[in-house]
Design an enzyme around this catalytic site. Structure first.
Site, PDB file in Angstrom:
ATOM      1  N   GLU A 134      -2.092  -2.201  16.993  1.00  0.00           N
ATOM      2  CA  GLU A 134      -1.809  -1.301  15.870  1.00  0.00           C
ATOM      3  C   GLU A 134      -3.025  -1.163  14.960  1.00  0.00           C
ATOM      4  OE1 GLU A 134      -0.273   1.523  13.933  1.00  0.00           O
ATOM      5  OE2 GLU A 134       1.093   0.579  15.380  1.00  0.00           O
ATOM      6  N   GLU A 176      -7.199   6.438  14.180  1.00  0.00           N
ATOM      7  CA  GLU A 176      -6.610   7.525  13.393  1.00  0.00           C
ATOM      8  C   GLU A 176      -7.397   7.777  12.114  1.00  0.00           C
ATOM      9  OE1 GLU A 176      -2.494   6.547  12.860  1.00  0.00           O
ATOM     10  OE2 GLU A 176      -1.970   7.220  14.875  1.00  0.00           O
ATOM     11  N   GLU A 197      -0.857   1.811   6.155  1.00  0.00           N
ATOM     12  CA  GLU A 197      -0.231   2.045   7.460  1.00  0.00           C
ATOM     13  C   GLU A 197       1.194   1.487   7.489  1.00  0.00           C
ATOM     14  OE1 GLU A 197      -1.627   3.935   9.680  1.00  0.00           O
ATOM     15  OE2 GLU A 197      -3.544   4.056   8.616  1.00  0.00           O
TER      16      GLU A 197
END
Length: 127
Positions: free
Chosen positions: A75, A82, A34
């Site tokens: 996050e 995701e 990420e």
């Protein structure tokens, strides 16, 4: 009556040690996969020490550092959403897209909150 999941642990020190290991694996996966997490982590690595230095009281230091840690937490949750959405399907699906967008919105709001916290603590000193 439903059977308990065979994947759930029973507890104790071994469970705590395994949970800690899984958490470290998650942090490593976020770092490797990420880009946003890497960027926010590097920003936090600079700003948290700065916030600890700039804060006059323990409360201010906690607010300045905590707001940045909250960005990282959000996050991580967004990245998990995701990844799960991509595991379900990489084809366009409106609900998966909505889940990803909502996760992204949560990160944006947390970034805005962190900026507001920093501004509310530091701007009064210069005005």
């Amino acid at each position: 009556m439903t059977q308990p999941s065979p994947y759930k642990s029973t507890g104790g020190l071994i469970r705590i040690a395994r949970a800690f290991g899984y958490s470290l694996q998650g942090l490593g996966a976020a770092w490797r996969h990420e880009a946003a997490f890497r960027q926010e982590t590097l920003l936090a690595a600079v700003l948290i020490p700065l916030g600890l230095w700039l804060g006059d009281t323990a409360g201010e230091r906690l607010l300045l550092a905590g707001a940045l840690v909250l960005v990282l937490i959000t996050e991580l949750i967004n990245s998990a959403i995701e990844a799960l959405a991509d595991a379900i399907s990489t084809d366009h699906h409106p609900l998966l897209g909505r889940a990803k967008d909502i996760g992204s919105a949560a990160v944006l709001l947390t970034l805005l909150l962190a900026g507001a916290v920093w501004a509310s603590v530091l701007i009064p000193r210069w005005i």
